[in-house]
Design an enzyme around this catalytic site. Sequence first.
Site, PDB file in Angstrom:
ATOM      1  N   PRO A   1       5.230  -3.574   1.267  1.00 55.80           N
ATOM      2  CA  PRO A   1       4.312  -2.820   2.108  1.00 55.80           C
ATOM      3  C   PRO A   1       3.348  -1.971   1.290  1.00 55.80           C
ATOM      4  O   PRO A   1       3.606  -1.647   0.132  1.00 55.80           O
ATOM      5  CB  PRO A   1       5.238  -1.936   2.953  1.00 55.80           C
ATOM      6  CG  PRO A   1       6.529  -1.899   2.255  1.00 55.80           C
ATOM      7  CD  PRO A   1       6.637  -3.150   1.432  1.00 55.80           C
ATOM      8  N   ASP A   2       2.262  -1.621   1.938  1.00 55.09           N
ATOM      9  CA  ASP A   2       1.212  -0.791   1.341  1.00 55.09           C
ATOM     10  C   ASP A   2       1.605   0.668   1.555  1.00 55.09           C
ATOM     11  O   ASP A   2       1.076   1.345   2.427  1.00 55.09           O
ATOM     12  CB  ASP A   2      -0.099  -1.135   2.054  1.00 55.09           C
ATOM     13  CG  ASP A   2      -1.267  -0.325   1.554  1.00 55.09           C
ATOM     14  OD1 ASP A   2      -1.226   0.141   0.400  1.00 55.09           O
ATOM     15  OD2 ASP A   2      -2.229  -0.157   2.340  1.00 55.09           O
TER      16      ASP A   2
END
Lengths: 288, 288, 288, 288
Positions: free
Chosen positions: B57-58
């Site tokens: 994930p970012d």
Amino acid sequence: MLKPARDYPSFRAVVERGELVRVVGAHSALAAALAEQAGFPAVWASSLEISAMRALPDASLLSMNEYLRAASEMQKALAIPVVADCDTGFGNNLNVAHMVHEYEDAGITAVCIEDKAFPKMNSFSGSRHELVDVGTFCSKLTVAKNTQRTPDFFVIGRTEALISGIGVDEALRRCEAYEDAGADAVLVHSKWPTNKEVLEFLQVWRRKCPVVIVPTTYPKWNADEAFRAGVSVIIYANHALRTLISALQETYRVILREGNTLGLESRIATLHDVFELQRLEEWKSLQP
Amino acid sequence: MLKPARDYPSFRAVVERGELVRVVGAHSALAAALAEQAGFPAVWASSLEISAMRALPDASLLSMNEYLRAASEMQKALAIPVVADCDTGFGNNLNVAHMVHEYEDAGITAVCIEDKAFPKMNSFSGSRHELVDVGTFCSKLTVAKNTQRTPDFFVIGRTEALISGIGVDEALRRCEAYEDAGADAVLVHSKWPTNKEVLEFLQVWRRKCPVVIVPTTYPKWNADEAFRAGVSVIIYANHALRTLISALQETYRVILREGNTLGLESRIATLHDVFELQRLEEWKSLQP
Amino acid sequence: MLKPARDYPSFRAVVERGELVRVVGAHSALAAALAEQAGFPAVWASSLEISAMRALPDASLLSMNEYLRAASEMQKALAIPVVADCDTGFGNNLNVAHMVHEYEDAGITAVCIEDKAFPKMNSFSGSRHELVDVGTFCSKLTVAKNTQRTPDFFVIGRTEALISGIGVDEALRRCEAYEDAGADAVLVHSKWPTNKEVLEFLQVWRRKCPVVIVPTTYPKWNADEAFRAGVSVIIYANHALRTLISALQETYRVILREGNTLGLESRIATLHDVFELQRLEEWKSLQP
Amino acid sequence: MLKPARDYPSFRAVVERGELVRVVGAHSALAAALAEQAGFPAVWASSLEISAMRALPDASLLSMNEYLRAASEMQKALAIPVVADCDTGFGNNLNVAHMVHEYEDAGITAVCIEDKAFPKMNSFSGSRHELVDVGTFCSKLTVAKNTQRTPDFFVIGRTEALISGIGVDEALRRCEAYEDAGADAVLVHSKWPTNKEVLEFLQVWRRKCPVVIVPTTYPKWNADEAFRAGVSVIIYANHALRTLISALQETYRVILREGNTLGLESRIATLHDVFELQRLEEWKSLQP
């Protein structure tokens, strides 16, 4: 949780199921995860794909530890094994031993090395390809097998005899020697526009070790037929890269031409799809 | 020869042409090179794209030097500038100073930092987003500007005020403070399903510093209209990633379903295309 | 052969021997190998040493993956376990989970995280040190323990209560909470010029989990006495770095002053020593 | 501020001062910074030192990008130039071109390549050393010079003729050819226990390009004498590494033997020294 533990099957375990093993090329953890989702039982960490992602030729310019990082990033995202394209073994026997240490430490369960001289050039590049002699390559295979510490580690010995134009007999002679030297499988690579060369090879091959092919130039041959002809593993080595190129070209063109991305929206994955691939909700649940 | 020298225009030079600047997201040197070929004048080294390529994930999981490596690999392949998405600056003022040193050393001419707290979560993730206070973020911008050693280095100050739901007035107040603190441009990010919020912002914005937008959730707004409304730079931040996902899903599915790659051949780039992108003939000419 | 297989004891196994465990700081695989040769049963991958080797402060400027690379390079060269100094866990719970994944994948069997806020500053730097609240840090410890996939993975919870000046009672309260949250050991760090604070802590500590100390500012306290007072693990955290600095300063000075290296020859290791440390003969035997 | 800008002199500028240039080996940014503080005008990023720090032999096991990272980390910490030991150029002409691109991008102003075959073995290792033929190595030098984009980039052509035992005449013949092929300096390496071979070389050498020596096995020869005999650059290639080994061995032994570090305190650098080397106060001033 979150990520698969290091309890994925080894590539050896996949091969020993006795079914045809279809392996597909990838260039990133994301591509590898998509290959797993699609149903492939293993992923090929392709040196062509990985070097092309850097906009560099597949010519031993990237080094072992750069290919290793790519393969390792893939393996971390997967519950299926990565098969690492390790070119020539990156030098001599010492380089091969170092390579085996490093790939094993990274949890990679299968590597493939080939009998071209270092530095190599991509097999389809139209170059002359110099092979090392049989003894030299057998010595690399033996060192690889003696170096491994995990019993399942799987070493594919790849001959470029057909790529370099020295014929099916030499390919057979080499693959037999490679099996004797300890290779767990042999890869016979061909750039013939049909499966002719590979078929000739298979008709004579009588050893027990599995045969791997890379049908880039003979895309018509059906997997089931290949299996019946004696192929154990098929690697679709570069289609992900080629797909990425044409798809990005189209998207980039559309954005510039249309002046907005409205027309793209229905044709490309959504952000929600991205978040699912990233397992975002699982990650978010860690932080109350 | 072979690779563009470090004589690409800085992002500042591109902005100062006075035309609308359309910047497109990339996740690799290859994607960036395709964006340049398509005609984009700059590339966005997107933290969402780069982290998604790792199947992560970012969310500030990848670190500065991993984003830097990705941006640097892109810049090496390009004759246009990279704009690096640098999240929150990766910590406090010291991290910002270290970041500026490292990005400048890598030949990156523009970075973007945002006023969310570290660790951040992707703006579209449905999370609550905590902002740092205005003074804290202004201090980061000032440190970034004081640290830079190349006159052209360009720092975009990005507000997540609209993302966090505190309104257009606060976005304006923050962007004005950011300009005063030294930002070379302001990015006002919005996840509103239309351009409404951004338009409200632009109607009040009277400063001279360029405004940057990321129209992910309002894809209908045409670039020329946005330019006339006061936008200087548009970043199409994640379409390359989303294209890659859907295209690879299709290719992987087809290979498994068809049992061969024949049907793909006409729809994807050829190996010859790959070799051209790698400038293979130029490279080969080095070795007689 | 060549390199120790991944069959070194885990740090947990070392601690469970019940003897005092003396751990020494290192900054490279070579330093770690020398520590092993000297007889230490474990090595501390010190964030101070690792960042100082980059000529950077120990202030969360290097990122998780840079510390990980250093720790991993050490572990590859060793048959004893590395204990990795992981600062604050590099952010929030998500960063901790990612960290545990990555360190476990690299074969690291023990990490230490501390209750300072990210970004941290070195404990001896004379800065104010902000601690996160007990619940926040307990949540990190719990996430770390829930994330681990190998049963032996060992998480040290470190309190900086004494470093930040809030007293022994608070240190005790925190360490008890950290043990309850799952910490496998607690590290109580002190910069007091004697062992006074740590002794006060030990006199009250009645929990079963091992206590770790770092006697940088109280070098006089003998290891055996500390063991009898209740200490299980002593980390000599920065002496290798400090040794390197003074030794290199002297060597560099001598070369410039003398105009040759003759006088150094008898005082420094020989090339033969270097080759032995590199196991050169073993490596050479791989290539006939 | 904080770090020297990329305005250090190039190695070419240092050589062109016309004085004897004494260059000292380093293995980390910290060691390099200490060399600069001591007064050296340049630092040698030694492949022996860098690989030994990984506990690996100097045998082309580490790859170009690992040596590059080490050299780049040094250069970032310095206001003097790094001279990068680039072994054989890491392969063929293509590898050399890639290497030049990468080192120039990292701000390195001088590299040294040698005429051994890849993979190489350390010159003092007692191995047979295979040289490539003169034409092959000249082609590498020409490619390096044609590839460089910064006018000051400096390429040292190193012959291992004396190391491989083929004599002074061949060393001369090779160095002349290397100068003609574009080398900016020649390095004539010798493992003779005195300066005899190098003196013979210098007595005949009549070309204008600077001569570089590495007096590891003839430590008695004074720098000023060497300068008068025609040497322009002296590299003290491995003394930092050898110092580190003996100093750490002693420190580690003392800690285990004494049971505390009291006796070390007066003999090793203080934490305050460490903080000064890290420029900690400057960094701290960035965060109010």
